[in-house]
Design an enzyme around this catalytic site. Structure first.
Site, short mmCIF file in Angstrom:
data_model
loop_
_atom_site.label_atom_id
_atom_site.label_comp_id
_atom_site.label_asym_id
_atom_site.label_seq_id
_atom_site.Cartn_x
_atom_site.Cartn_y
_atom_site.Cartn_z
CG HIS A 87 81.95 96.78 51.67
ND1 HIS A 87 81.44 95.52 51.42
CD2 HIS A 87 83.14 96.83 50.99
CE1 HIS A 87 82.26 94.85 50.63
NE2 HIS A 87 83.30 95.61 50.35
CE LYS A 126 86.15 90.01 41.95
NZ LYS A 126 86.09 91.04 42.97
NE ARG A 164 89.82 93.65 53.11
CZ ARG A 164 89.25 92.93 52.17
NH1 ARG A 164 88.28 92.10 52.48
NH2 ARG A 164 89.66 93.01 50.93
CB SER A 192 82.35 90.35 49.56
OG SER A 192 82.07 91.70 49.84
P1 ADP Z 1 86.57 94.91 44.64
O1 ADP Z 1 86.15 93.74 43.81
O2 ADP Z 1 86.62 96.19 43.87
O3 ADP Z 1 87.80 94.68 45.47
P2 ADP Z 1 85.04 94.73 47.10
O4 ADP Z 1 83.56 94.90 47.22
O5 ADP Z 1 85.62 93.42 47.47
O6 ADP Z 1 85.34 95.14 45.61
O7 ADP Z 1 85.76 95.83 47.95
C1 ADP Z 1 85.54 97.20 47.72
C2 ADP Z 1 86.47 98.02 48.58
O8 ADP Z 1 86.15 97.82 49.96
C3 ADP Z 1 87.94 97.63 48.45
O9 ADP Z 1 88.71 98.81 48.57
C4 ADP Z 1 88.18 96.72 49.61
O10 ADP Z 1 89.53 96.76 50.04
C5 ADP Z 1 87.29 97.37 50.64
N1 ADP Z 1 86.90 96.42 51.68
C6 ADP Z 1 86.46 95.17 51.54
N2 ADP Z 1 86.22 94.59 52.74
C7 ADP Z 1 86.54 95.53 53.67
C8 ADP Z 1 86.57 95.56 55.10
N3 ADP Z 1 86.23 94.51 55.82
N4 ADP Z 1 86.96 96.70 55.68
C9 ADP Z 1 87.33 97.76 54.94
N5 ADP Z 1 87.36 97.78 53.61
C10 ADP Z 1 86.96 96.70 52.97
#
Ligand code: ADP
Length: 164
Positions: free
Chosen positions: A18, A42, A91, A129
């Site tokens: 992130h 969630k 990713r 996450s």
């Molecule tokens: P959501 O529940 O909206 O998917 P996340 O917090 O899991 O929320 O992810 C938010 C954004 O960050 C999404 O676009 C996800 O693809 C991106 N993201 C999550 N992990 C990574 C990572 N390791 N590298 C780049 N982008 C990421």
């Protein structure tokens, strides 16, 4: 005209992936609003305040990045902020189907707002996450996966969860 982008997510917890996307977006847009979604179904490990605190700390080096929480429809929130772009991180191929679907639905709801996808760095392409949560709850070392500022907040949240 200033180009404003929203980077929305659950950020439970924010990871180095992130942080990487925040840095990339800060270089591409005049203003970036990192937006923690409150209406996720969630059950989160970190409270919204903990996620806001962690993201504010990650974003502090970039003076064009701000951090907020939001609920309701993302495109409505984006419109209310004058944002024409929604930034999402990609990713692997596995992210594509889901992100494509959400982007199409958002465009249907609000044709003026476009989704922009940024590729993560090589070293974070395996990182999520949910993996961090799982390892942290099993007392594993996640110090290479989350920014330093997130570690203490995450440890507090894990201790609270394991106690409760
Ligand atoms: P959501 O529940 O909206 O998917 P996340 O917090 O899991 O929320 O992810 C938010 C954004 O960050 C999404 O676009 C996800 O693809 C991106 N993201 C999550 N992990 C990574 C990572 N390791 N590298 C780049 N982008 C990421």
């Amino acid at each position: 005209m200033r180009v404003v982008a929203i980077y929305p997510g659950t950020f439970d917890p924010p990871t180095k992936g992130h942080a990487d996307i925040i840095e990339r977006a800060s270089k591409l847009f005049d203003n970036v609003i990192v937006a923690v979604g409150k209406n996720s179904n969630k059950a989160p490990l970190l409270t919204v305040d903990e996620r806001l605190q962690a993201l504010s700390s990650i974003s502090s080096p970039y003076d064009n990045v701000t951090v907020e929480s939001f609920d309701g429809l993302l495109v409505e929130y984006a419109k209310s902020k004058g944002a024409k772009s929604i930034v999402r991180g990609l990713r692997a191929v596995a992210d594509f189907d889901y992100e494509f679907q959400i982007a199409m639905v958002n465009r249907k709801l609000e044709p003026e707002v476009d989704s922009v996808f940024l590729m993560t760095s090589w070293e974070y392409s395996f990182l999520s996450s949910s993996v961090v949560r799982e390892i942290a709850l099993l007392k594993g070392d996640v110090s290479t996966m989350v920014p330093d500022q997130v570690l203490t907040i995450l440890e507090g949240a894990v201790a609270r969860r394991l106690k409760g």
